[in-house]
Design a protein around this motif. Structure first.
Motif, PDB file in Angstrom:
ATOM      1  N   ILE A  52       0.847  -1.204   0.000  1.00  0.00           N
ATOM      2  CA  ILE A  52       0.000   0.000   0.000  1.00  0.00           C
ATOM      3  C   ILE A  52       0.876   1.246   0.000  1.00  0.00           C
ATOM      4  O   ILE A  52       0.629   2.199  -0.761  1.00  0.00           O
ATOM      5  CB  ILE A  52      -0.972  -0.004   1.198  1.00  0.00           C
ATOM      6  CG1 ILE A  52      -2.042  -1.070   0.979  1.00  0.00           C
ATOM      7  CG2 ILE A  52      -1.607   1.362   1.400  1.00  0.00           C
ATOM      8  CD1 ILE A  52      -2.946  -1.310   2.165  1.00  0.00           C
ATOM      9  N   ILE A  53       1.918   1.260   0.826  1.00  0.00           N
ATOM     10  CA  ILE A  53       2.808   2.421   0.894  1.00  0.00           C
ATOM     11  C   ILE A  53       3.486   2.640  -0.463  1.00  0.00           C
ATOM     12  O   ILE A  53       3.553   3.768  -0.966  1.00  0.00           O
ATOM     13  CB  ILE A  53       3.848   2.264   2.025  1.00  0.00           C
ATOM     14  CG1 ILE A  53       3.136   2.338   3.381  1.00  0.00           C
ATOM     15  CG2 ILE A  53       4.940   3.321   1.925  1.00  0.00           C
ATOM     16  CD1 ILE A  53       3.987   1.930   4.560  1.00  0.00           C
ATOM     17  N   GLU A  54       3.947   1.555  -1.087  1.00  0.00           N
ATOM     18  CA  GLU A  54       4.603   1.666  -2.392  1.00  0.00           C
ATOM     19  C   GLU A  54       3.639   2.191  -3.454  1.00  0.00           C
ATOM     20  O   GLU A  54       3.981   3.080  -4.237  1.00  0.00           O
ATOM     21  CB  GLU A  54       5.154   0.297  -2.814  1.00  0.00           C
ATOM     22  CG  GLU A  54       5.985   0.352  -4.081  1.00  0.00           C
ATOM     23  CD  GLU A  54       6.545  -1.021  -4.457  1.00  0.00           C
ATOM     24  OE1 GLU A  54       6.612  -1.298  -5.661  1.00  0.00           O
ATOM     25  OE2 GLU A  54       6.897  -1.784  -3.538  1.00  0.00           O
ATOM     26  N   ALA A  55       2.412   1.666  -3.459  1.00  0.00           N
ATOM     27  CA  ALA A  55       1.407   2.148  -4.424  1.00  0.00           C
ATOM     28  C   ALA A  55       1.067   3.616  -4.158  1.00  0.00           C
ATOM     29  O   ALA A  55       0.860   4.396  -5.092  1.00  0.00           O
ATOM     30  CB  ALA A  55       0.157   1.281  -4.347  1.00  0.00           C
ATOM     31  N   ALA A  56       1.029   4.001  -2.891  1.00  0.00           N
ATOM     32  CA  ALA A  56       0.724   5.393  -2.543  1.00  0.00           C
ATOM     33  C   ALA A  56       1.836   6.324  -3.017  1.00  0.00           C
ATOM     34  O   ALA A  56       1.572   7.403  -3.560  1.00  0.00           O
ATOM     35  CB  ALA A  56       0.526   5.528  -1.035  1.00  0.00           C
ATOM     36  N   ALA A 116       0.556   7.386   2.299  1.00  0.00           N
ATOM     37  CA  ALA A 116       1.760   6.659   2.724  1.00  0.00           C
ATOM     38  C   ALA A 116       2.163   7.075   4.134  1.00  0.00           C
ATOM     39  O   ALA A 116       2.483   6.231   4.987  1.00  0.00           O
ATOM     40  CB  ALA A 116       2.900   6.914   1.743  1.00  0.00           C
ATOM     41  N   LEU A 117       2.129   8.378   4.402  1.00  0.00           N
ATOM     42  CA  LEU A 117       2.562   8.874   5.712  1.00  0.00           C
ATOM     43  C   LEU A 117       1.569   8.543   6.832  1.00  0.00           C
ATOM     44  O   LEU A 117       1.962   8.418   7.987  1.00  0.00           O
ATOM     45  CB  LEU A 117       2.846  10.372   5.644  1.00  0.00           C
ATOM     46  CG  LEU A 117       4.146  10.700   4.900  1.00  0.00           C
ATOM     47  CD1 LEU A 117       4.193  12.161   4.482  1.00  0.00           C
ATOM     48  CD2 LEU A 117       5.362  10.337   5.753  1.00  0.00           C
ATOM     49  N   LEU A 118       0.294   8.365   6.480  1.00  0.00           N
ATOM     50  CA  LEU A 118      -0.659   7.892   7.484  1.00  0.00           C
ATOM     51  C   LEU A 118      -0.229   6.522   7.999  1.00  0.00           C
ATOM     52  O   LEU A 118      -0.247   6.251   9.200  1.00  0.00           O
ATOM     53  CB  LEU A 118      -2.077   7.802   6.905  1.00  0.00           C
ATOM     54  CG  LEU A 118      -2.902   9.083   6.857  1.00  0.00           C
ATOM     55  CD1 LEU A 118      -4.223   8.831   6.156  1.00  0.00           C
ATOM     56  CD2 LEU A 118      -3.140   9.635   8.251  1.00  0.00           C
ATOM     57  N   PHE A 119       0.149   5.651   7.072  1.00  0.00           N
ATOM     58  CA  PHE A 119       0.587   4.306   7.457  1.00  0.00           C
ATOM     59  C   PHE A 119       1.906   4.350   8.221  1.00  0.00           C
ATOM     60  O   PHE A 119       2.102   3.603   9.176  1.00  0.00           O
ATOM     61  CB  PHE A 119       0.740   3.421   6.212  1.00  0.00           C
ATOM     62  CG  PHE A 119      -0.553   2.814   5.752  1.00  0.00           C
ATOM     63  CD1 PHE A 119      -0.923   1.534   6.143  1.00  0.00           C
ATOM     64  CD2 PHE A 119      -1.419   3.515   4.931  1.00  0.00           C
ATOM     65  CE1 PHE A 119      -2.114   0.973   5.740  1.00  0.00           C
ATOM     66  CE2 PHE A 119      -2.609   2.965   4.512  1.00  0.00           C
ATOM     67  CZ  PHE A 119      -2.976   1.684   4.913  1.00  0.00           C
ATOM     68  N   LEU A 120       2.811   5.220   7.806  1.00  0.00           N
ATOM     69  CA  LEU A 120       4.141   5.247   8.409  1.00  0.00           C
ATOM     70  C   LEU A 120       4.182   5.945   9.768  1.00  0.00           C
ATOM     71  O   LEU A 120       4.936   5.545  10.649  1.00  0.00           O
ATOM     72  CB  LEU A 120       5.131   5.913   7.451  1.00  0.00           C
ATOM     73  CG  LEU A 120       5.447   5.105   6.189  1.00  0.00           C
ATOM     74  CD1 LEU A 120       6.144   5.982   5.155  1.00  0.00           C
ATOM     75  CD2 LEU A 120       6.300   3.890   6.529  1.00  0.00           C
ATOM     76  N   THR A 121       3.403   7.011   9.933  1.00  0.00           N
ATOM     77  CA  THR A 121       3.464   7.785  11.176  1.00  0.00           C
ATOM     78  C   THR A 121       2.480   7.298  12.235  1.00  0.00           C
ATOM     79  O   THR A 121       2.702   7.509  13.421  1.00  0.00           O
ATOM     80  CB  THR A 121       3.177   9.282  10.922  1.00  0.00           C
ATOM     81  OG1 THR A 121       1.839   9.406  10.414  1.00  0.00           O
ATOM     82  CG2 THR A 121       4.182   9.894   9.973  1.00  0.00           C
ATOM     83  N   GLY A 122       1.367   6.707  11.792  1.00  0.00           N
ATOM     84  CA  GLY A 122       0.330   6.316  12.749  1.00  0.00           C
ATOM     85  C   GLY A 122      -0.508   7.485  13.233  1.00  0.00           C
ATOM     86  O   GLY A 122      -1.254   7.368  14.195  1.00  0.00           O
ATOM     87  N   CYS A 123      -0.401   8.626  12.553  1.00  0.00           N
ATOM     88  CA  CYS A 123      -1.194   9.812  12.929  1.00  0.00           C
ATOM     89  C   CYS A 123      -2.668   9.581  12.628  1.00  0.00           C
ATOM     90  O   CYS A 123      -3.019   8.815  11.741  1.00  0.00           O
ATOM     91  CB  CYS A 123      -0.764  11.022  12.098  1.00  0.00           C
ATOM     92  SG  CYS A 123       0.736  11.797  12.617  1.00  0.00           S
TER      93      CYS A 123
END
Length: 196
Positions: free
Chosen positions: A93-97, A110-117
């Motif tokens: 998902i991050i790569e596709a984003a 992508a940053l939603l998944f990575l940061t958890g914000c």
């Protein structure tokens, strides 16, 4: 405001004249199929009632008005999450984003998944909230009312740096409207999931 819009049946009623039956009628209307709308999910109905309970608590605290909304029980919610993305699905998902054609929407997801914000906490960030040198993202006010600092990995910083800055727009994730952030990119997320 959107939740209160769904309580339009009581917009003209003073809070000290509001009855529990009127609050219950709103809940019943929202959960029923009517000419105006399909039934809303239990979670939406509960959010409207919870808002009225909160307003009632403030009216009770400041004006000594009885909080009649407290007499209305919330509906049972059967929307428990039963499936989560595993690490490989998350990476896809991050790569596709990252490869999504709209840089703002793709980087945001992508940053939603990575940061958890939380979605709104990240979506409303302005460029002044990020410190690339220190590798931090400042959230001045979270949902619980406190400030929060997110420490960014090199990969997250790289994504932030890849986002084009919109002239005259302070938001990191600039929307199409001048000076506004992006809206919640549900269509982009759907496309990204399909590509992933």
């Amino acid at each position: 405001m959107a939740r209160f819009e769904l309580a339009k049946a009581i917009h003209h009623i003073r809070y000290d004249a509001l009855t529990a039956q009127q609050v219950l009628a709103i809940q019943l209307d929202l959960s029923s199929d009517t000419d105006e709308h399909h039934p809303y999910a239990a979670a939406i109905c509960n959010k409207v009632v919870a808002l009225l309970k909160t307003m009632g608590k403030l009216a009770e605290d400041y004006l000594s008005v009885v909080n009649v909304a407290m007499k209305v029980s919330l509906l049972p919610e059967n929307n428990a999450r039963t499936r989560y993305c595993d690490i490989n699905e998350t990476k896809q998902i991050i790569e596709a984003a990252i490869n999504y054609h709209c840089r703002s929407n793709g980087a945001y997801i992508a940053l939603l998944f990575l940061t958890g914000c939380r979605a709104t906490e990240l979506r409303l960030r302005v460029w002044d909230d990020i410190n690339i040198v220190k590798g931090t993202l400042n959230i001045p006010r979270t949902k619980n009312g406190s400030s929060h600092i997110i420490y960014l990995s090199d990969y997250m910083i790289e994504i932030f740096q890849s986002i084009p800055r919109a002239t005259g727009n302070p938001y990191i994730f600039a929307g199409h409207r001048h000076g506004k952030p992006i809206y919640q990119p549900s269509h982009a997320f759907k496309v990204i999931k399909e590509q992933a």
